[in-house]
Design a protein around this motif. Structure first.
Motif, PDB file in Angstrom:
ATOM      1  N   ASP A 128       1.019  -1.210   0.096  1.00 32.76           N
ATOM      2  CA  ASP A 128      -0.142  -0.125  -0.080  1.00 32.76           C
ATOM      3  C   ASP A 128       0.971   1.068   0.079  1.00 32.76           C
ATOM      4  N   PHE A 129       0.402   2.321  -0.664  1.00 34.33           N
ATOM      5  CA  PHE A 129       1.291   3.506  -0.747  1.00 34.33           C
ATOM      6  C   PHE A 129       0.899   4.526   0.628  1.00 34.33           C
ATOM      7  N   ASN A 130       2.004   4.690   1.204  1.00 31.29           N
ATOM      8  CA  ASN A 130       1.815   5.722   2.343  1.00 31.29           C
ATOM      9  C   ASN A 130       2.789   6.689   2.193  1.00 31.29           C
ATOM     10  N   ALA A 131       2.282   7.968   2.056  1.00 34.54           N
ATOM     11  CA  ALA A 131       2.918   9.122   1.670  1.00 34.54           C
ATOM     12  C   ALA A 131       4.126   9.566   2.764  1.00 34.54           C
ATOM     13  N   ASP A 132       3.665   8.938   4.052  1.00 30.95           N
ATOM     14  CA  ASP A 132       4.746   9.229   5.050  1.00 30.95           C
ATOM     15  C   ASP A 132       6.260   8.345   4.802  1.00 30.95           C
ATOM     16  N   PHE A 133       6.225   7.549   3.918  1.00 31.12           N
ATOM     17  CA  PHE A 133       7.424   6.690   3.835  1.00 31.12           C
ATOM     18  C   PHE A 133       7.713   6.611   2.332  1.00 31.12           C
ATOM     19  N   ALA A 134       7.183   7.076   1.486  1.00 31.49           N
ATOM     20  CA  ALA A 134       7.633   6.849   0.111  1.00 31.49           C
ATOM     21  C   ALA A 134       7.129   8.237  -0.731  1.00 31.49           C
ATOM     22  N   GLU A 135       7.590   8.576  -1.734  1.00 31.19           N
ATOM     23  CA  GLU A 135       7.361   9.495  -2.637  1.00 31.19           C
ATOM     24  C   GLU A 135       6.767   9.116  -4.101  1.00 31.19           C
ATOM     25  N   ALA A 136       5.680   9.613  -4.227  1.00 31.91           N
ATOM     26  CA  ALA A 136       5.193   9.008  -5.636  1.00 31.91           C
ATOM     27  C   ALA A 136       5.704  10.030  -6.711  1.00 31.91           C
ATOM     28  N   ILE A 137       6.221   9.551  -7.600  1.00 32.22           N
ATOM     29  CA  ILE A 137       6.800  10.262  -8.977  1.00 32.22           C
ATOM     30  C   ILE A 137       5.837  10.308 -10.099  1.00 32.22           C
ATOM     31  N   THR A 138       5.005   9.051 -10.231  1.00 34.78           N
ATOM     32  CA  THR A 138       4.231   9.233 -11.138  1.00 34.78           C
ATOM     33  C   THR A 138       2.802   8.071 -10.710  1.00 34.78           C
ATOM     34  N   GLN A 139       1.975   8.039 -11.611  1.00 35.88           N
ATOM     35  CA  GLN A 139       0.675   7.307 -11.688  1.00 35.88           C
ATOM     36  C   GLN A 139       0.481   6.684 -13.087  1.00 35.88           C
ATOM     37  N   ILE A 140       0.385   5.440 -13.130  1.00 34.65           N
ATOM     38  CA  ILE A 140       0.142   4.696 -14.198  1.00 34.65           C
ATOM     39  C   ILE A 140      -1.176   4.036 -14.135  1.00 34.65           C
ATOM     40  N   PRO A 141      -1.940   3.685 -15.232  1.00 36.20           N
ATOM     41  CA  PRO A 141      -3.025   2.777 -15.060  1.00 36.20           C
ATOM     42  C   PRO A 141      -2.521   1.534 -14.444  1.00 36.20           C
ATOM     43  N   ALA A 142      -3.271   0.849 -13.489  1.00 34.56           N
ATOM     44  CA  ALA A 142      -2.840  -0.440 -12.811  1.00 34.56           C
ATOM     45  C   ALA A 142      -3.179  -1.457 -13.650  1.00 34.56           C
TER      46      ALA A 142
ATOM     47  N   ILE B 128      16.119  10.183   5.446  1.00 38.69           N
ATOM     48  CA  ILE B 128      16.996  11.068   4.650  1.00 38.69           C
ATOM     49  C   ILE B 128      16.852  10.908   3.228  1.00 38.69           C
ATOM     50  N   ARG B 129      16.341  10.064   2.615  1.00 33.17           N
ATOM     51  CA  ARG B 129      15.874  10.022   1.196  1.00 33.17           C
ATOM     52  C   ARG B 129      14.653   9.004   0.937  1.00 33.17           C
ATOM     53  N   PHE B 130      13.621   9.609   0.566  1.00 30.84           N
ATOM     54  CA  PHE B 130      12.418   8.884   0.401  1.00 30.84           C
ATOM     55  C   PHE B 130      12.684   7.933  -0.552  1.00 30.84           C
ATOM     56  N   PRO B 131      11.887   6.674  -0.708  1.00 32.24           N
ATOM     57  CA  PRO B 131      11.812   5.678  -1.978  1.00 32.24           C
ATOM     58  C   PRO B 131      11.010   6.543  -2.850  1.00 32.24           C
ATOM     59  N   LYS B 132      11.439   6.581  -4.064  1.00 24.54           N
ATOM     60  CA  LYS B 132      10.435   6.978  -5.237  1.00 24.54           C
ATOM     61  C   LYS B 132       9.965   5.799  -5.872  1.00 24.54           C
ATOM     62  N   VAL B 133       8.716   5.874  -6.071  1.00 24.00           N
ATOM     63  CA  VAL B 133       7.745   4.776  -6.223  1.00 24.00           C
ATOM     64  C   VAL B 133       6.810   5.460  -7.555  1.00 24.00           C
ATOM     65  N   VAL B 134       6.106   4.325  -8.290  1.00 20.73           N
ATOM     66  CA  VAL B 134       5.282   4.520  -9.218  1.00 20.73           C
ATOM     67  C   VAL B 134       4.041   3.806  -8.439  1.00 20.73           C
ATOM     68  N   ILE B 135       2.794   4.498  -8.683  1.00 15.36           N
ATOM     69  CA  ILE B 135       1.413   4.109  -8.007  1.00 15.36           C
ATOM     70  C   ILE B 135       0.424   3.657  -9.306  1.00 15.36           C
ATOM     71  N   GLY B 136      -0.095   2.595  -9.181  1.00 17.78           N
ATOM     72  CA  GLY B 136      -1.103   2.107  -9.853  1.00 17.78           C
ATOM     73  C   GLY B 136      -2.596   2.940  -9.661  1.00 17.78           C
ATOM     74  N   ASN B 137      -2.921   3.554 -10.562  1.00 18.07           N
ATOM     75  CA  ASN B 137      -4.223   4.483 -10.668  1.00 18.07           C
ATOM     76  C   ASN B 137      -5.657   3.658 -11.164  1.00 18.07           C
TER      77      ASN B 137
END
Length: 189
Positions: free
Chosen positions: A142-156, A180-189
């Protein structure tokens, strides 16, 4: 007659003295009461001043204790994160090593792979010994904005991945409890 007059005068004097004695005694009592009241007033004032000074001292002492605790905590935090800038500067090198490992693994040169793996592990272990930890996120979480940074969303790709992490583009790291650096992730939309 002279004796009678003397007796009368003596009696009159005694009477005058007895009348004066209660007045003087009353005056002395009143003066004593005033002195006692003044002493009590001064004593009460001193007690009040003493109580104020004690209160002021206790507040100052408590404030100083809080200051000592706060500065000790700040000092500990400073020691924990003193290497933060150096570690942040080394994170891109660690990322390059990870990418190099993937490419070298595709080649057939076993000795090259083994040598790079040794250097990679040595760097990783050194950074871990300094307090660096990887923030664990993976595809399907699950995406949690407190522990990861979403760089984009793509169709799931599937219904199960809607609102979840589809891919991790860049790993995240934390030093102690601080990211000190958030993980950059892609989220399904």
């Amino acid at each position: 007659m002279k004796i009678k007059n003397i007796f009368k005068n003596t009696t009159q004097m005694n009477t005058d003295n007895t009348e004066k004695e209660p007045i003087e005694s009353a005056n002395e009592n009143a003066a004593n009461e005033i002195e006692t009241a003044e002493e009590l007033s001064v004593e009460a004032q001193l007690q009040e001043d003493l109580a104020k000074e004690k209160d002021k001292f206790l507040r100052l002492f408590a404030e100083f204790e809080n200051y000592k605790k706060r500065t000790a905590k700040e000092r500990i935090d400073l020691f924990r994160t003193a290497n933060q800038e150096v570690l942040q500067a080394l994170l891109p090198v660690l990322d390059d090593f990870d990418r190099a490992m993937v490419q070298i693994a595709k080649s057939e040169d076993e000795l090259l792979l083994k040598g790079v793996e040794l250097i990679h592990e040595k760097l990783r272990n050194t950074l871990v010994s300094k307090g660096l930890e990887q923030v664990e996120v993976k595809a399907g979480d699950d995406f949690n904005a407190d522990f990861a940074e979403a760089i984009t969303q793509i169709p799931a790709p599937s219904e199960a991945l809607k609102g979840k992490i589809v891919d991790v583009v860049e790993k995240g790291y934390k030093l102690g409890d601080k990211i000190i650096r958030f993980p950059k992730v892609v989220i399904g939309n």
